[in-house]
Design a protein around this motif. Structure first.
Motif, PDB file in Angstrom:
ATOM      1  N   SER A 184       7.201  -2.547  -8.581  1.00 26.00           N
ATOM      2  CA  SER A 184       6.079  -2.915  -9.358  1.00 26.00           C
ATOM      3  C   SER A 184       5.041  -3.118  -8.036  1.00 26.00           C
ATOM      4  O   SER A 184       5.439  -4.055  -7.379  1.00 26.00           O
ATOM      5  CB  SER A 184       5.993  -4.122 -10.261  1.00 26.00           C
ATOM      6  OG  SER A 184       6.661  -4.085 -11.250  1.00 26.00           O
ATOM      7  N   SER A 185       3.989  -2.372  -8.074  1.00 31.51           N
ATOM      8  CA  SER A 185       3.002  -2.723  -6.971  1.00 31.51           C
ATOM      9  C   SER A 185       1.828  -3.163  -7.549  1.00 31.51           C
ATOM     10  O   SER A 185       1.743  -3.191  -8.646  1.00 31.51           O
ATOM     11  CB  SER A 185       2.872  -1.253  -6.225  1.00 31.51           C
ATOM     12  OG  SER A 185       1.845  -0.665  -6.784  1.00 31.51           O
ATOM     13  N   PRO A 186       0.793  -3.770  -6.523  1.00 28.58           N
ATOM     14  CA  PRO A 186      -0.355  -4.114  -7.230  1.00 28.58           C
ATOM     15  C   PRO A 186      -1.175  -3.243  -7.942  1.00 28.58           C
ATOM     16  O   PRO A 186      -1.764  -3.486  -8.843  1.00 28.58           O
ATOM     17  CB  PRO A 186      -1.109  -4.672  -6.072  1.00 28.58           C
ATOM     18  CG  PRO A 186      -0.082  -5.156  -4.889  1.00 28.58           C
ATOM     19  CD  PRO A 186       0.992  -4.002  -5.179  1.00 28.58           C
ATOM     20  N   ARG A 187      -0.829  -1.868  -7.635  1.00 25.90           N
ATOM     21  CA  ARG A 187      -1.450  -0.975  -8.253  1.00 25.90           C
ATOM     22  C   ARG A 187      -1.018  -0.381  -9.418  1.00 25.90           C
ATOM     23  O   ARG A 187      -1.277  -0.607 -10.467  1.00 25.90           O
ATOM     24  CB  ARG A 187      -1.842   0.303  -7.061  1.00 25.90           C
ATOM     25  CG  ARG A 187      -2.431  -0.066  -5.935  1.00 25.90           C
ATOM     26  CD  ARG A 187      -2.454   1.261  -4.914  1.00 25.90           C
ATOM     27  NE  ARG A 187      -3.051   0.993  -3.572  1.00 25.90           N
ATOM     28  CZ  ARG A 187      -3.176   1.786  -2.764  1.00 25.90           C
ATOM     29  NH1 ARG A 187      -2.563   3.101  -2.844  1.00 25.90           N
ATOM     30  NH2 ARG A 187      -3.563   1.370  -1.624  1.00 25.90           N
ATOM     31  N   ALA A 188       0.211  -0.007  -9.311  1.00 27.16           N
ATOM     32  CA  ALA A 188       0.899   0.517 -10.567  1.00 27.16           C
ATOM     33  C   ALA A 188       2.451   0.719 -10.230  1.00 27.16           C
ATOM     34  O   ALA A 188       3.015   0.630  -9.188  1.00 27.16           O
ATOM     35  CB  ALA A 188       0.354   2.071 -10.877  1.00 27.16           C
TER      36      ALA A 188
ATOM     37  N   ALA B 299       4.158   8.097  -7.995  1.00 28.14           N
ATOM     38  CA  ALA B 299       3.508   7.580  -9.026  1.00 28.14           C
ATOM     39  C   ALA B 299       4.064   7.830 -10.626  1.00 28.14           C
ATOM     40  O   ALA B 299       4.262   9.044 -10.887  1.00 28.14           O
ATOM     41  CB  ALA B 299       2.054   7.747  -9.147  1.00 28.14           C
TER      42      ALA B 299
ATOM     43  N   ASP C 214       0.827  -1.290   0.078  1.00 31.37           N
ATOM     44  CA  ASP C 214      -0.112   0.098  -0.011  1.00 31.37           C
ATOM     45  C   ASP C 214       0.801   1.404   0.058  1.00 31.37           C
ATOM     46  O   ASP C 214       0.389   2.321   0.397  1.00 31.37           O
ATOM     47  CB  ASP C 214      -0.813   0.010   1.235  1.00 31.37           C
ATOM     48  CG  ASP C 214      -0.082   0.031   2.353  1.00 31.37           C
ATOM     49  OD1 ASP C 214       1.136  -0.253   2.592  1.00 31.37           O
ATOM     50  OD2 ASP C 214      -0.921  -0.013   3.403  1.00 31.37           O
ATOM     51  N   ASP C 215       2.069   1.208  -0.299  1.00 28.59           N
ATOM     52  CA  ASP C 215       2.928   2.282  -0.564  1.00 28.59           C
ATOM     53  C   ASP C 215       3.428   2.951   0.685  1.00 28.59           C
ATOM     54  O   ASP C 215       3.917   3.842   0.962  1.00 28.59           O
ATOM     55  CB  ASP C 215       2.422   3.525  -1.403  1.00 28.59           C
ATOM     56  CG  ASP C 215       1.947   3.158  -2.856  1.00 28.59           C
ATOM     57  OD1 ASP C 215       2.678   2.219  -3.487  1.00 28.59           O
ATOM     58  OD2 ASP C 215       1.045   3.532  -3.332  1.00 28.59           O
TER      59      ASP C 215
ATOM     60  N   ARG D 286       5.928   2.487  -9.194  1.00 30.60           N
ATOM     61  CA  ARG D 286       6.211   3.117  -8.343  1.00 30.60           C
ATOM     62  C   ARG D 286       7.539   3.659  -8.447  1.00 30.60           C
ATOM     63  O   ARG D 286       8.550   2.813  -8.553  1.00 30.60           O
ATOM     64  CB  ARG D 286       6.048   3.076  -6.792  1.00 30.60           C
ATOM     65  CG  ARG D 286       4.412   2.593  -6.615  1.00 30.60           C
ATOM     66  CD  ARG D 286       3.713   3.982  -6.580  1.00 30.60           C
ATOM     67  NE  ARG D 286       2.520   3.894  -6.077  1.00 30.60           N
ATOM     68  CZ  ARG D 286       1.256   3.630  -6.547  1.00 30.60           C
ATOM     69  NH1 ARG D 286       1.527   3.914  -8.014  1.00 30.60           N
ATOM     70  NH2 ARG D 286       0.018   3.653  -6.423  1.00 30.60           N
TER      71      ARG D 286
ATOM     72  N   ARG E 278       2.921  -8.698  -1.850  1.00 28.23           N
ATOM     73  CA  ARG E 278       1.678  -9.055  -1.002  1.00 28.23           C
ATOM     74  C   ARG E 278       1.985 -10.238  -0.360  1.00 28.23           C
ATOM     75  O   ARG E 278       1.048 -10.609   0.803  1.00 28.23           O
ATOM     76  CB  ARG E 278       0.558  -9.184  -2.037  1.00 28.23           C
ATOM     77  CG  ARG E 278       0.023  -8.085  -2.530  1.00 28.23           C
ATOM     78  CD  ARG E 278      -0.829  -8.331  -3.861  1.00 28.23           C
ATOM     79  NE  ARG E 278      -0.064  -9.121  -4.862  1.00 28.23           N
ATOM     80  CZ  ARG E 278      -0.685  -9.292  -6.121  1.00 28.23           C
ATOM     81  NH1 ARG E 278      -1.896  -8.835  -6.135  1.00 28.23           N
ATOM     82  NH2 ARG E 278      -0.060  -9.822  -7.110  1.00 28.23           N
TER      83      ARG E 278
END
Length: 423
Positions: free
Chosen positions: A320-324, A340, A44-45, A326, A407
């Protein structure tokens, strides 16, 4: 991807905090005036401190082997001594002393490299025995060197000259010189390997041009111009895990991100006056001097991040995060910035989070933490069997080769307290 504190190590920032990302950029280490700290980068950053040594010793270099328990440290009090620890047990596995100040320490799953000003020492990570020493290297007062994270292409890169940007590539597995790359006309300032160990990024002391080479073929694959207005001091180069992006930090407030293979498609327009000149150069190829064509053919940054505070050395990582994806930037002030990456090329990176890791003036006052494991003194003797047992235990928690999932909490096991260890 490191910056140092307190001595002339790679990325030194005297009086600041040493900060370094681990080999796959899933965690962060920090050395302070009171010991060293390990942080997990959460999906979650966020940032979670998973360990603090609180040893009371000013730690100027620290590196963690991926997500394992193996940590290598160097202190200001003993700058010629490398200490290898099992951080979860709070125990020292072994230590080695060298003839001069240790300027950099690099690790992968096969080798540990210790860089002195005029030599490199190659250790086997499994038993910490010295396999080879590269002696009489050109003067390297900043300890500039890079070790590939990949054991299949286990190469060490270091300056082959103190006057020009020549890079020596050494095979740390077969223990022989691989090739020499003539990268720049001026001395080297930064080196970085891609995760696969087949691409090497270089920057010179002029700080205007960044190049990427194939190893061991020595082919120049990409050339990027960081800027045309001024020369700067490049502090860090860092590839993304996929190898498609390259970040560069310097002594300015701007962190640049380049895309490998980002040349415009035929007929696609480039923005700005430099793009117009590049288009004109392509239209009149052969009519301009060769050096002018080279400049106009250089790629430009596809994104840039602006640091809120300047004057501190910075290291970067692209994750690489689950969202985008970073862009992470850690500074010697003990701050981690999370950006971002924009969807469109040419835009600025948006600052999402600012995490205060450590404060340079506050770490010495932190309360000590106790552990049940008996910590050996730095000069305590170690038997071969005991050393092998502790090294095996420290390495076994390292996940298998392959992709890493932020994760998955198994990559960052919780730190057990003293009461748990005692049971």
């Amino acid at each position: 991807m490191s910056l140092g504190a307190g001595q002339s190590a790679e990325g030194t920032n005297a009086g600041g905090i040493f900060v370094q990302f681990n080999q796959d950029c899933t965690s962060l280490v920090a050395g302070s005036s009171n010991g060293y700290h390990l942080f997990a980068l959460t999906p979650d950053d966020g940032v979670e401190e998973i360990y603090a040594s609180r040893s009371g010793q000013d730690t100027c270099l620290v590196d963690r082997l991926f997500s394992s328990s193996l940590v290598a440290i160097v202190t200001v009090q003993a700058p010629r001594k490398l200490i290898v620890c099992h951080y979860k047990k709070g125990t020292e596995i072994c230590n080695y002393s060298y003839s001069n100040t240790i300027l950099a320490v690099k690790l992968n799953r096969s080798r540990l490299i210790v860089c002195l000003e005029e030599s490199l020492h190659i250790h086997n990570i499994r038993d910490m025995k010295i396999l080879h020493t590269i002696r009489d290297t050109p003067p390297n007062p900043r300890g500039l060197c890079a070790l590939s994270p990949c054991v299949d292409n286990c190469y060490v890169a270091y300056p082959g000259s103190s006057a020009v940007g020549e890079v020596q590539i050494f095979d740390a597995v077969h223990l022989n010189a691989k090739c020499v790359i003539s990268a720049h006309d001026s001395g080297l300032a930064a080196l970085a390997w891609s995760q696969c160990g087949r691409r090497l990024a270089t920057a010179s002391e002029r700080g205007t041009v960044i190049r990427v080479f194939a190893v061991p073929t020595r082919e120049r694959l990409y050339e990027f111009r960081r800027g045309v207005k001024r020369c700067v001091a490049i502090a860090c180069l860092a590839f993304s895990a996929c190898g498609a992006l390259l970040a560069a930090t310097s002594n300015t407030e701007t962190v640049h991100v380049f895309r490998l293979g980002a040349a415009p498609a035929p007929g696609e327009a480039e923005d700005g006056w430099l793009g117009w000149l590049a288009s004109a150069a392509r239209a009149g190829a052969g009519l301009l001097p060769a050096h002018v064509q080279d400049v106009l053919a250089q790629g430009r940054a596809v994104a840039a991040a602006r640091l809120p505070v300047t004057g501190h050395r910075a290291v970067a990582a692209i994750t690489s995060s689950p969202r985008a994806p970073r862009l992470l930037v850690a500074t010697s002030a003990g701050v981690l910035y999370v950006y971002a990456l924009p969807a469109e090329d040419g835009a600025d990176c948006a600052l999402l989070h600012e995490h205060q890791l450590l404060r340079p003036d506050a770490t010495a006052a932190a309360a000590p933490r106790c552990y049940a494991g008996a910590v050996r003194g730095p000069d305590a003797p170690h038997t071969e069997s005991a050393r092998a047992e502790q090294l095996g235990a420290a390495l076994e928690s390292s996940p298998p080769r392959g992709p890493f999932d932020l994760r998955d909490h198994k990559h960052f096991p919780p730190m057990r307290g003293a009461d748990d260890d005692a049971q």
